[in-house]
Design a protein around this motif. Structure first.
Motif, PDB file in Angstrom:
ATOM      1  N   PHE A  45      -0.438   7.090 -11.673  1.00 21.27           N
ATOM      2  CA  PHE A  45      -0.508   7.816 -10.398  1.00 21.27           C
ATOM      3  C   PHE A  45      -1.865   7.577  -9.726  1.00 21.27           C
ATOM      4  O   PHE A  45      -1.942   7.409  -8.499  1.00 21.27           O
ATOM      5  N   TRP A  46      -2.918   7.563 -10.522  1.00 20.82           N
ATOM      6  CA  TRP A  46      -4.258   7.321  -9.983  1.00 20.82           C
ATOM      7  C   TRP A  46      -4.345   5.927  -9.376  1.00 20.82           C
ATOM      8  O   TRP A  46      -4.860   5.745  -8.268  1.00 20.82           O
ATOM      9  N   TYR A  47      -3.837   4.917 -10.096  1.00 23.25           N
ATOM     10  CA  TYR A  47      -3.886   3.546  -9.572  1.00 23.25           C
ATOM     11  C   TYR A  47      -3.073   3.428  -8.292  1.00 23.25           C
ATOM     12  O   TYR A  47      -3.479   2.744  -7.343  1.00 23.25           O
ATOM     13  N   LEU A  48      -1.927   4.092  -8.280  1.00 25.96           N
ATOM     14  CA  LEU A  48      -1.065   4.035  -7.103  1.00 25.96           C
ATOM     15  C   LEU A  48      -1.757   4.645  -5.888  1.00 25.96           C
ATOM     16  O   LEU A  48      -1.639   4.130  -4.765  1.00 25.96           O
ATOM     17  N   ALA A  49      -2.504   5.701  -6.114  1.00 28.99           N
ATOM     18  CA  ALA A  49      -3.159   6.399  -4.997  1.00 28.99           C
ATOM     19  C   ALA A  49      -4.455   5.718  -4.575  1.00 28.99           C
ATOM     20  O   ALA A  49      -4.701   5.538  -3.372  1.00 28.99           O
ATOM     21  N   ILE A  50      -5.297   5.332  -5.535  1.00 27.19           N
ATOM     22  CA  ILE A  50      -6.648   4.875  -5.220  1.00 27.19           C
ATOM     23  C   ILE A  50      -6.711   3.362  -5.018  1.00 27.19           C
ATOM     24  O   ILE A  50      -7.286   2.890  -4.022  1.00 27.19           O
ATOM     25  N   TYR A  51      -6.135   2.600  -5.922  1.00 25.81           N
ATOM     26  CA  TYR A  51      -6.251   1.145  -5.850  1.00 25.81           C
ATOM     27  C   TYR A  51      -5.143   0.503  -5.013  1.00 25.81           C
ATOM     28  O   TYR A  51      -5.400  -0.379  -4.201  1.00 25.81           O
ATOM     29  N   MET A  52      -3.907   0.947  -5.211  1.00 28.13           N
ATOM     30  CA  MET A  52      -2.800   0.375  -4.440  1.00 28.13           C
ATOM     31  C   MET A  52      -2.663   1.032  -3.064  1.00 28.13           C
ATOM     32  O   MET A  52      -2.027   0.486  -2.178  1.00 28.13           O
ATOM     33  N   ARG A  53      -3.207   2.228  -2.903  1.00 23.63           N
ATOM     34  CA  ARG A  53      -3.155   2.964  -1.629  1.00 23.63           C
ATOM     35  C   ARG A  53      -1.717   3.095  -1.126  1.00 23.63           C
ATOM     36  O   ARG A  53      -1.406   2.849   0.041  1.00 23.63           O
ATOM     37  N   ALA A  54      -0.852   3.489  -2.057  1.00 23.95           N
ATOM     38  CA  ALA A  54       0.571   3.526  -1.737  1.00 23.95           C
ATOM     39  C   ALA A  54       1.244   4.830  -2.152  1.00 23.95           C
ATOM     40  O   ALA A  54       2.467   4.918  -2.113  1.00 23.95           O
ATOM     41  N   LEU A  55       0.466   5.830  -2.558  1.00 26.08           N
ATOM     42  CA  LEU A  55       1.066   7.080  -3.003  1.00 26.08           C
ATOM     43  C   LEU A  55       1.353   7.977  -1.806  1.00 26.08           C
ATOM     44  O   LEU A  55       0.447   8.392  -1.091  1.00 26.08           O
ATOM     45  N   THR A  56       2.619   8.243  -1.595  1.00 25.69           N
ATOM     46  CA  THR A  56       3.060   9.157  -0.543  1.00 25.69           C
ATOM     47  C   THR A  56       3.865  10.285  -1.189  1.00 25.69           C
ATOM     48  O   THR A  56       4.135  10.260  -2.402  1.00 25.69           O
ATOM     49  N   PHE A  57       4.244  11.251  -0.382  1.00 29.86           N
ATOM     50  CA  PHE A  57       5.042  12.360  -0.896  1.00 29.86           C
ATOM     51  C   PHE A  57       6.352  11.840  -1.485  1.00 29.86           C
ATOM     52  O   PHE A  57       6.762  12.244  -2.576  1.00 29.86           O
ATOM     53  N   ARG A  58       7.002  10.925  -0.791  1.00 38.95           N
ATOM     54  CA  ARG A  58       8.284  10.403  -1.253  1.00 38.95           C
ATOM     55  C   ARG A  58       8.121   9.511  -2.477  1.00 38.95           C
ATOM     56  O   ARG A  58       8.934   9.558  -3.414  1.00 38.95           O
ATOM     57  N   SER A  59       7.068   8.695  -2.498  1.00 39.30           N
ATOM     58  CA  SER A  59       6.873   7.827  -3.666  1.00 39.30           C
ATOM     59  C   SER A  59       6.483   8.646  -4.897  1.00 39.30           C
ATOM     60  O   SER A  59       6.800   8.260  -6.029  1.00 39.30           O
ATOM     61  N   PHE A  60       5.811   9.772  -4.693  1.00 38.91           N
ATOM     62  CA  PHE A  60       5.474  10.644  -5.824  1.00 38.91           C
ATOM     63  C   PHE A  60       6.742  11.153  -6.499  1.00 38.91           C
ATOM     64  O   PHE A  60       6.859  11.132  -7.734  1.00 38.91           O
ATOM     65  N   PHE A  61       7.705  11.598  -5.712  1.00 36.97           N
ATOM     66  CA  PHE A  61       8.945  12.092  -6.300  1.00 36.97           C
ATOM     67  C   PHE A  61       9.801  10.954  -6.852  1.00 36.97           C
ATOM     68  O   PHE A  61      10.531  11.138  -7.834  1.00 36.97           O
ATOM     69  N   ALA A  62       9.698   9.769  -6.249  1.00 36.33           N
ATOM     70  CA  ALA A  62      10.380   8.609  -6.825  1.00 36.33           C
ATOM     71  C   ALA A  62       9.821   8.302  -8.214  1.00 36.33           C
ATOM     72  O   ALA A  62      10.565   7.943  -9.140  1.00 36.33           O
ATOM     73  N   ALA A  63       8.506   8.451  -8.373  1.00 35.69           N
ATOM     74  CA  ALA A  63       7.878   8.232  -9.680  1.00 35.69           C
ATOM     75  C   ALA A  63       8.370   9.260 -10.698  1.00 35.69           C
ATOM     76  O   ALA A  63       8.656   8.915 -11.851  1.00 35.69           O
ATOM     77  N   LEU A  64       8.469  10.527 -10.292  1.00 35.58           N
ATOM     78  CA  LEU A  64       8.948  11.558 -11.206  1.00 35.58           C
ATOM     79  C   LEU A  64      10.381  11.273 -11.648  1.00 35.58           C
ATOM     80  O   LEU A  64      10.720  11.430 -12.829  1.00 35.58           O
ATOM     81  N   VAL A  65      11.207  10.827 -10.717  1.00 33.93           N
ATOM     82  CA  VAL A  65      12.592  10.485 -11.077  1.00 33.93           C
ATOM     83  C   VAL A  65      12.594   9.301 -12.048  1.00 33.93           C
ATOM     84  O   VAL A  65      13.364   9.282 -13.026  1.00 33.93           O
ATOM     85  N   GLY A  66      11.761   8.321 -11.794  1.00 31.33           N
ATOM     86  CA  GLY A  66      11.681   7.175 -12.692  1.00 31.33           C
ATOM     87  C   GLY A  66      11.285   7.568 -14.100  1.00 31.33           C
ATOM     88  O   GLY A  66      11.792   7.004 -15.080  1.00 31.33           O
ATOM     89  N   LEU A  67      10.384   8.550 -14.225  1.00 30.89           N
ATOM     90  CA  LEU A  67       9.977   9.015 -15.549  1.00 30.89           C
ATOM     91  C   LEU A  67      11.106   9.739 -16.274  1.00 30.89           C
ATOM     92  O   LEU A  67      11.188   9.706 -17.508  1.00 30.89           O
ATOM     93  N   VAL A  68      11.980  10.381 -15.518  1.00 31.47           N
ATOM     94  CA  VAL A  68      13.027  11.211 -16.119  1.00 31.47           C
ATOM     95  C   VAL A  68      14.261  10.403 -16.503  1.00 31.47           C
ATOM     96  O   VAL A  68      14.912  10.697 -17.514  1.00 31.47           O
ATOM     97  N   VAL A  69      14.593   9.365 -15.725  1.00 25.40           N
ATOM     98  CA  VAL A  69      15.877   8.681 -15.874  1.00 25.40           C
ATOM     99  C   VAL A  69      16.170   8.191 -17.294  1.00 25.40           C
ATOM    100  O   VAL A  69      17.284   8.407 -17.803  1.00 25.40           O
ATOM    101  N   PRO A  70      15.250   7.501 -17.994  1.00 22.50           N
ATOM    102  CA  PRO A  70      15.605   7.053 -19.361  1.00 22.50           C
ATOM    103  C   PRO A  70      16.001   8.201 -20.282  1.00 22.50           C
ATOM    104  O   PRO A  70      16.924   8.062 -21.098  1.00 22.50           O
TER     105      PRO A  70
END
Length: 316
Positions: free
Chosen positions: A142-167
């Motif tokens: 999450f830190w890399y996505l926000a600080i280095y990739m500069r791509a963390l948005t509200f929607r991408s944050f929840f997409a990440a949470l779903v990705g963590l849960v799916v398996p």
């Protein structure tokens, strides 16, 4: 421009990657001198990881000249560390992490990176089903996505949470249907239970510990070098290599404090781009000396972890 030195020519050669591939296959075969499912699966995962690493380098142009050095360093390192040749769950987790890196870097400055973000964290969670502690990397991603990739948005944050849960969304119901929650309990114990044996293990000069020392040296050297010379690269490349620097430092800390053996493939995966970048572009006599010292160190690891095992197999 200075004339390329030996390490630069080797890293830029089209023959380096095939040579490292042949070396890996040969050294994988050497200890047991026979077919083994465990060794074959580990070799397959190593080759698949090398392919993902090469694609990451090609797509993101981590090295600003034509080179296959990053994948070559990975293959060469894995070939020399014979303790990693039998299958271990952490090797499958390492492959998943390599795919997660590939997808993470694609999110750079995207305005709506939901799909790639989902898959970044899905691969991280999938790898953690084989090696639970891989899930510890989620906050850092999450830190890399926000600080280095500069791509963390509200929607991408929840997409990440779903990705963590799916398996786990599929795995837990499957175990419930089988009426066997033992794998879930075992996984949770592996995630939460910490046996801090790393510091004690580092005092014993076993082959994994010696290999870890070599990778720690690379991490420290390449980190200092890159932080001093990072502005030679484009901003995008700098952000990518900063991620590798942070990950390498994290895995060094993990090996020191928790588990040396499990840290080896994860650390090698993260430090390989830094090593490949250094030896491909660094045109100095210090770089040449370090190149030869590195070869000697890895040759020593071959003797310690592969040649001795092969000799024991022959006389046995």
């Amino acid at each position: 421009m200075r004339k390329p030195k030996l390490q630069n020519r080797i890293c830029r050669s089209i023959f380096t990657l095939p040579a490292c591939l042949l070396l890996a296959v040969g050294l994988w075969w050497m200890p047991q001198m026979a077919y083994s499912h465990d060794y074959a699966v580990a070799l397959l995962l190593t080759l698949l990881t090398a392919y993902v690493i090469a694609e990451t380098n090609n797509t993101q142009q981590i090295i600003r000249v034509r080179s296959r050095a990053v994948a070559s360093v990975w293959l060469f390192g894995m070939a020399c560390m014979g303790t990693l040749h039998p299958y271990q769950p952490v090797l499958l987790a390492t492959f998943c992490l390599s795919v997660s890196y590939f997808l993470l870097f694609r999110t750079y400055q995207q305005s709506q990176p939901m799909v790639d973000t989902f898959h970044v964290f899905f691969m991280l969670a999938l790898g953690s089903t084989f090696y639970p502690r891989l899930l510890w990397l989620a906050p850092f991603m999450f830190w890399y996505l926000a600080i280095y990739m500069r791509a963390l948005t509200f929607r991408s944050f929840f997409a990440a949470l779903v990705g963590l849960v799916v398996p786990f969304w599929f795995w837990v119901p499957w175990q419930l249907w089988r009426a066997d929650l033992t794998p879930i309990r075992t996984w949770y114990a592996g995630l939460t239970t910490i046996h801090a044996e790393g510091v004690g293990a580092l005092l014993s000069p076993t082959p994994p510990v010696l290999a870890f020392y070599v990778l720690v040296f690379f991490t420290l050297w390449m980190t200092v070098y890159y932080l001093l010379h990072s502005y030679d690269d484009k901003i995008r490349t700098r952000m990518i290599l900063y991620v590798y620097v942070c990950q390498s430092v994290l895995f060094v800390a993990y090996g020191v404090l928790i588990d040396v053996s499990a840290a080896l493939p994860l650390l090698l995966l993260s430090v390989s781009p830094l090593v490949g970048h250094y030896f491909t572009l660094r045109n100095t006599w210090i770089g040449l000396c370090l190149f030869f010292l590195s070869l000697l160190a890895f040759l020593a690891l071959i003797v310690l972890t592969s040649v001795d095992d092969a000799y024991a197999a022959l006389i046995g």
